[in-house]
Design an enzyme around this catalytic site. Structure first.
Site, PDB file in Angstrom:
ATOM      1  CD  GLU A 158     -37.868 -12.843  -4.650  1.00 35.69           C
ATOM      2  OE1 GLU A 158     -37.032 -13.011  -5.560  1.00 35.69           O
ATOM      3  OE2 GLU A 158     -37.895 -13.514  -3.605  1.00 35.69           O
ATOM      4  CG  HIS A 159     -37.192  -5.091  -6.051  1.00 35.23           C
ATOM      5  ND1 HIS A 159     -37.945  -4.024  -6.490  1.00 35.23           N
ATOM      6  CD2 HIS A 159     -37.229  -5.050  -4.697  1.00 35.23           C
ATOM      7  CE1 HIS A 159     -38.419  -3.360  -5.451  1.00 35.23           C
ATOM      8  NE2 HIS A 159     -38.004  -3.969  -4.345  1.00 35.23           N
ATOM      9  CB  ALA A 160     -36.258  -6.834 -12.439  1.00 36.71           C
ATOM     10  CG  ASP A 176     -38.903  -3.910 -10.267  1.00 32.38           C
ATOM     11  OD1 ASP A 176     -38.156  -3.839  -9.280  1.00 32.38           O
ATOM     12  OD2 ASP A 176     -38.795  -4.790 -11.138  1.00 32.38           O
TER      13      ASP A 176
END
Length: 574
Positions: free
Chosen positions: A214-216, A225
């Site tokens: 998942e996105h940071a 990302d």
């Protein structure tokens, strides 16, 4: 079997284990202390955050009774946790200047585990594993084995079917299919774009709910990302190739600019329509988004390169000028990119944002011990808020779930400045392709740019996730983020180009077809995000295995659709 599918036992010592969600475990605290105690925790993912109050723990009485009965709580164990226990209520947050009875850290907590915390009579803490959790990486292995087995069976069946059809054609004296003529275009460009869109669909499908996919939440670089910047970069690569092709056909620059403008308007409009998928309420419609940023970057970069490009180029005779021919040709775009960087940094570090420190790059909320709760994104968040308004920006940023931050748009207006810079690096890549026909010259230049941008990233971030001058941050689209993702793109394209177009070790199947149908795949998977057969639910879906299986299924289904849309290439790639 339990190791590979994250089997969850129904109960454990009276606890309902099926109520646990992904990356959750039970904590059973028990106090032998003579007063009420208070448990606080802090996730290592929440940088410079205060400890957050979990709950009060029961007082131990001399007769063995306790004031509270149910003190069992759930913990998110995706990251390491720090614990503090106080003998008094310090409020919602503990900022570090309060004296705790005990404090300790646990880094190896596992999903679906049961852990016991004991506060002893003397105020010390004891930790014990009641039930060990599961290794979430087993799900990755099991889904990989399952998908590989299915694809192998399909491949064998397809080969058998082709063999059967071939025998029928021989018996019927039917002519064999005419081979498809080889294309002049670089396959690696379509493969790069295809890999980006496939990864984007996988990530948007949840990616199995693994934190590193998942996105940071704020600073840092996770797998998700790199998708969007890679897509923007490869769009830039195709701009000079397209412009040159149109100019060679006699199209005027004005006509090219109008086509670019029209395509940009369509991209922005499609993105705006996709934002209304949950209801076209204009009062809180999000204005910006992924396709909107595509449209803006494409408009600026496409028109800029069209106006600056020359119809007929004369290669210089001086050796050093020939070596720098691409940079000399691209100097106008590079100067424009440098100007955008200067403007961006000047605003980020020079703008006075109300109630925020100058140059603040944090997520607000609990960051910096909750000193600046309304300062998410600093100047970036402030400018987007002033231009778009709170109702028209993204309401659920990744930082919200870690830092309790306010709304923030990761595809906002101000971030477009450095997005244009990233696309211009892609345009430079396309210029290198046009000016240098030798594969060694192309790869050498791409890798040199990758090395330069990697060094620049290291300087800006100071080899640190959090404490650099300009941390790597996708939400802010920071300069270090642009540099590192562009460096990765240069390196990956060099590898794909060598394997596919130079050595012909791989045809690019099946990603080439995905790259040629990228917009259809993106819009389609966005519109049909919650529909059968792309997505489905079985019970609570509270394991990585089921979520990963669903994400892989959805991704493979869209790959199959792309292959169907490009069925001729599919047939001759087998």
């Amino acid at each position: 079997m339990s190791q590979f599918t994250e089997y969850v036992e129904p109960t454990w010592r009276g606890l309902d284990m099926r109520k646990l969600k992904v990356d959750e475990a039970y904590l059973i605290p028990k106090s032998l202390y003579n007063t009420v105690t208070y448990l606080y925790t802090l996730s290592e993912e929440c940088y410079t955050c205060p400890y957050t109050k979990v709950k009060a723990l029961p007082q131990h009485l001399s007769n063995g009774e306790e004031r509270f009965i149910n003190v069992t709580t759930t913990l998110n164990v995706a990251h390491g946790l720090k614990f503090k226990v106080f003998d008094h209520d310090v409020g919602r947050y503990a900022f570090g200047n309060e004296t705790a009875l005990c404090e300790f850290e646990q880094r190896n907590l596992k999903e679906f585990g049961v852990y016991n915390l004991t506060i002893n009579v003397d105020g010390t803490c004891g930790w014990e594993i009641d039930k060990d959790g599961v290794n979430v990486n087993y799900s990755l292995l099991s889904v990989f084995v399952l998908v590989a087995l299915i694809l192998t069976v399909l491949k064998i069946g397809l080969c058998a079917w082709r063999s059967y059809r071939y025998e029928d054609e021989v018996l019927d004296n039917a002519p064999s299919p005419t081979p498809q003529p080889a294309r002049n275009r670089m396959r690696s460009l379509d493969v790069f774009r295809g890999m980006a869109i496939v990864l984007m669909i996988f990530v948007n499908s949840g990616g199995g709910d693994y934190w590193w996919i998942e996105h940071a939440p704020w600073n840092g670089l996770h797998l998700a990302d790199v998708v969007f910047p890679s897509f923007l970069w490869i769009m830039g690569v195709c701009i000079p190739i397209s412009v040159k092709s149109q100019l060679s056909r006699g199209t005027t620059k004005m006509q090219i600019c109008l086509r670019i403008a029209w395509r940009s308007i369509k991209l922005f409009s499609i993105g705006l329509c996709l934002n209304s998928i949950n209801g076209p309420n204009l009062e809180n419609l999000r204005i910006m988004g992924v396709l909107q940023r595509f449209g803006i970057a494409y408009l600026i970069c496409g028109i800029l390169h069209t106006l600056l490009t020359q119809r007929d180029r004369i290669e210089p005779q001086v050796s050093w000028k020939r070596a720098l021919y691409d940079i000399i040709t691209f100097k106008g775009e590079l100067l424009f990119a440098l100007l955008l960087v200067i403007i961006h940094l000047s605003i980020v570090f020079g703008l006075n944002v109300p109630n925020c420190p100058k140059g603040y790059l944090g997520p607000g909320g609990k960051h910096s011990n909750a000193a600046y709760p309304n300062c998410i994104g600093g100047a970036t968040g402030y400018i987007d808020l002033e231009i778009l308004g709170n109702s028209h920006i993204y309401q659920h940023p990744t930082a919200k779930y870690i830092y309790d931050s306010k709304p923030f748009d990761p595809e906002g207006v101000f971030g477009c400045l450095l997005t244009i810079v990233q696309v211009l690096f892609g345009v430079l890549t396309g210029v290198i392709i046009l000016l240098h026909t030798d594969w060694r010259a192309r790869i050498t230049r791409w890798l040199l740019w990758s090395m330069f941008l990697t060094i620049l990233t290291s300087i800006l971030s100071e080899f640190s996730k959090e404490s650099g001058i300009i941390p790597i941050n996708k939400n802010l689209w920071s300069l270090s983020f642009v540099c590192v993702t562009t460096a990765l793109a240069f390196t990956l394209l060099s590898l794909l180009y060598y394997i596919i177009d130079v050595r012909h070790w791989w045809t690019g199947y099946p990603f080439e077809a995905c790259g040629m149908n990228a917009i259809i795949m993106y819009v389609g998977h966005t519109v049909m995000h919650k529909m059968l057969p792309w997505h489905w639910r079985i019970g609570a879906m509270n394991t990585h295995f089921l979520l990963l299986l669903e994400a892989v299924w959805n991704t493979l289904l869209w790959i199959g659709i792309a292959l169907y849309l490009d069925h001729k290439e599919f047939y001759y790639s087998l």
